[in-house]
Design an enzyme around this catalytic site. Structure first.
Site, PDB file in Angstrom:
ATOM      1  N   ALA A   1       0.667  -1.647   0.123  1.00 34.74           N
ATOM      2  CA  ALA A   1       0.295  -0.022   0.413  1.00 34.74           C
ATOM      3  C   ALA A   1       1.127   1.314  -0.491  1.00 34.74           C
ATOM      4  O   ALA A   1       1.947   1.054   0.376  1.00 34.74           O
ATOM      5  CB  ALA A   1      -0.781   0.077   1.377  1.00 34.74           C
TER       6      ALA A   1
ATOM      7  N   GLY B   1       1.097  -5.463   0.928  1.00 33.42           N
ATOM      8  CA  GLY B   1      -0.515  -4.999   0.305  1.00 33.42           C
ATOM      9  C   GLY B   1      -0.298  -6.215  -1.184  1.00 33.42           C
ATOM     10  O   GLY B   1      -0.944  -6.971  -1.569  1.00 33.42           O
TER      11      GLY B   1
ATOM     12  N   GLU C   1       5.863  -5.442   6.771  1.00 37.15           N
ATOM     13  CA  GLU C   1       4.862  -3.702   7.848  1.00 37.15           C
ATOM     14  C   GLU C   1       4.763  -4.122   9.325  1.00 37.15           C
ATOM     15  O   GLU C   1       5.403  -3.045   9.039  1.00 37.15           O
ATOM     16  CB  GLU C   1       2.930  -4.602   8.122  1.00 37.15           C
ATOM     17  CG  GLU C   1       2.293  -4.344   6.271  1.00 37.15           C
ATOM     18  CD  GLU C   1       2.213  -5.665   5.712  1.00 37.15           C
ATOM     19  OE1 GLU C   1       3.079  -6.565   5.850  1.00 37.15           O
ATOM     20  OE2 GLU C   1       1.368  -6.123   5.098  1.00 37.15           O
TER      21      GLU C   1
ATOM     22  N   GLU D   1       0.307  -9.759   0.093  1.00 35.03           N
ATOM     23  CA  GLU D   1      -1.648  -9.796   0.008  1.00 35.03           C
ATOM     24  C   GLU D   1      -2.690  -9.832  -1.172  1.00 35.03           C
ATOM     25  O   GLU D   1      -3.176 -10.807  -1.338  1.00 35.03           O
ATOM     26  CB  GLU D   1      -2.174  -8.662   0.677  1.00 35.03           C
ATOM     27  CG  GLU D   1      -1.411  -8.820   2.526  1.00 35.03           C
ATOM     28  CD  GLU D   1      -1.912  -7.902   3.480  1.00 35.03           C
ATOM     29  OE1 GLU D   1      -1.764  -6.854   2.784  1.00 35.03           O
ATOM     30  OE2 GLU D   1      -2.290  -7.745   4.398  1.00 35.03           O
TER      31      GLU D   1
END
Ligand code: DAK
Length: 262
Positions: free
Chosen positions: A69, A113, A136, A116
């Site tokens: 992200a 992300g 993260e 993911e």
């Protein structure tokens, strides 16, 4: 539709084509901001609605599938602004609504992300350059799009804990050994391999394809006995389709089946 953060193209020689979505913010290593995720959601819905599309491939660049992200976009949030805004676009959930198969073709970084997103796809084909990770923890946060849940299901508890707690990256060979990716190919062959897999799926009966996807996902949610019972009912139901008659007739007549996806 015109997009700024993704590219879309339709590929394939057969009657059913493959929708290819390329994440395209190269300067930010395809960091997944709201605009990109909204465009990805729109493109996925458009391919889902298009009868001429059998399968979808999501890919990135040589350097990165996606490095996570968008960190600067997240950086200014407080708990309250994150909570109230539902920080991060709702389109992170869109892949769960897509019933057609989605293949991730991953080269370079698939982090946070990005990892993911790849894991939300139905399977991952990796270039030998791919690197997977959930870093993260280095930012003082945790995964927010399923990383703590899908990674252990894919690679087991020990390796997932190792990656999530130390933030170390996994290369393509380790990812294949661990079961995170289905195949590893040289980078130059990545798209050919992904498109060939998509083309093979496109030639299959559409109802069988969609039910297999639904049932494999059910394997992660329902007790075995319940899921096997659902599989049995769907198995029976397929005997009401044109494609079952065609598939079995073609075998008996020693010819290739021509599925009508009905
Ligand atoms: N966001 C924004 N920009 C990024 C970025 C990111 N995640 N990753 C890289 N970039 C940018 C860099 O800032 C740099 O930009 P310039 O400085 O050139 O303007 C450019 O991409 C190239 O990066 P580097 O110069 O750092 O390149 P290196 O080869 O040296 O390093 C790297 C590559 C991938 C190892 C490094 O860039 C890196 O560590 N990036 C951050 C990786 C990371 O921490 N990812 C996790 C982010 S957190 C949720 C959904 C999703 C999420 C959370 C919630 N909900 C649905 C609630 C996800 C969270 C995350 O992914």
């Amino acid at each position: 539709m015109t997009y700024e953060c993704i590219l879309t193209a339709t590929q394939g020689a057969g009657p059913r084509k493959t929708g290819v979505i390329t994440l395209n913010r190269p300067k930010a290593l395809n960091a997944l901001n709201d605009q990109l995720m909204n465009e990805l959601g729109d493109a996925l819905h458009a391919y889902e609605a298009d009868e001429g599309i059998g399968c979808i491939v999501i890919t990135g660049s040589e350097r990165a599938f996606a490095a996570g992200a968008d960190i600067p976009a997240m950086a200014q949030h407080s708990f309250m602004s994150a909570f109230k805004s539902g920080l991060i676009s709702k389109n992170w959930e869109v892949l769960r609504e897509i019933r057609k198969p989605v293949i991730a073709a991953v080269a370079g970084f698939a982090l946070g992300g990005g990892c993911e997103l790849a894991m939300m796809c139905d399977f991952i084909i990796a270039a030998d350059t791919a690197k997977f990770g959930q870093p993260e923890i280095k930012l003082g946060i945790i995964p927010g799009a399923g990383g703590t849940q899908r990674l252990p299901r894919a690679v087991g508890k020990s390796k997932a804990m190792d990656m999530l707690l130390t933030a170390r990256m996994m290369n393509a060979d380790e990812a294949e050994r661990a079961g995170l990716v289905s195949r590893v190919v040289p980078f130059e062959k990545l798209m050919d391999e992904a498109l060939a897999a998509a083309e093979a799926i496109n030639a299959m009966s559409g109802p069988s394809v969609m039910l297999i996807k639904e049932l494999v996902n059910l394997a992660y949610q329902a007790p075995l006995s319940d899921a096997v019972a659902v599989e049995r009912r769907y198995f029976h139901a397929l005997f009401g389709t044109d494609d079952q008659r065609e598939g079995m007739a073609a075998f008996v007549e020693k010819r290739a089946p021509v599925f009508r996806h009905s």
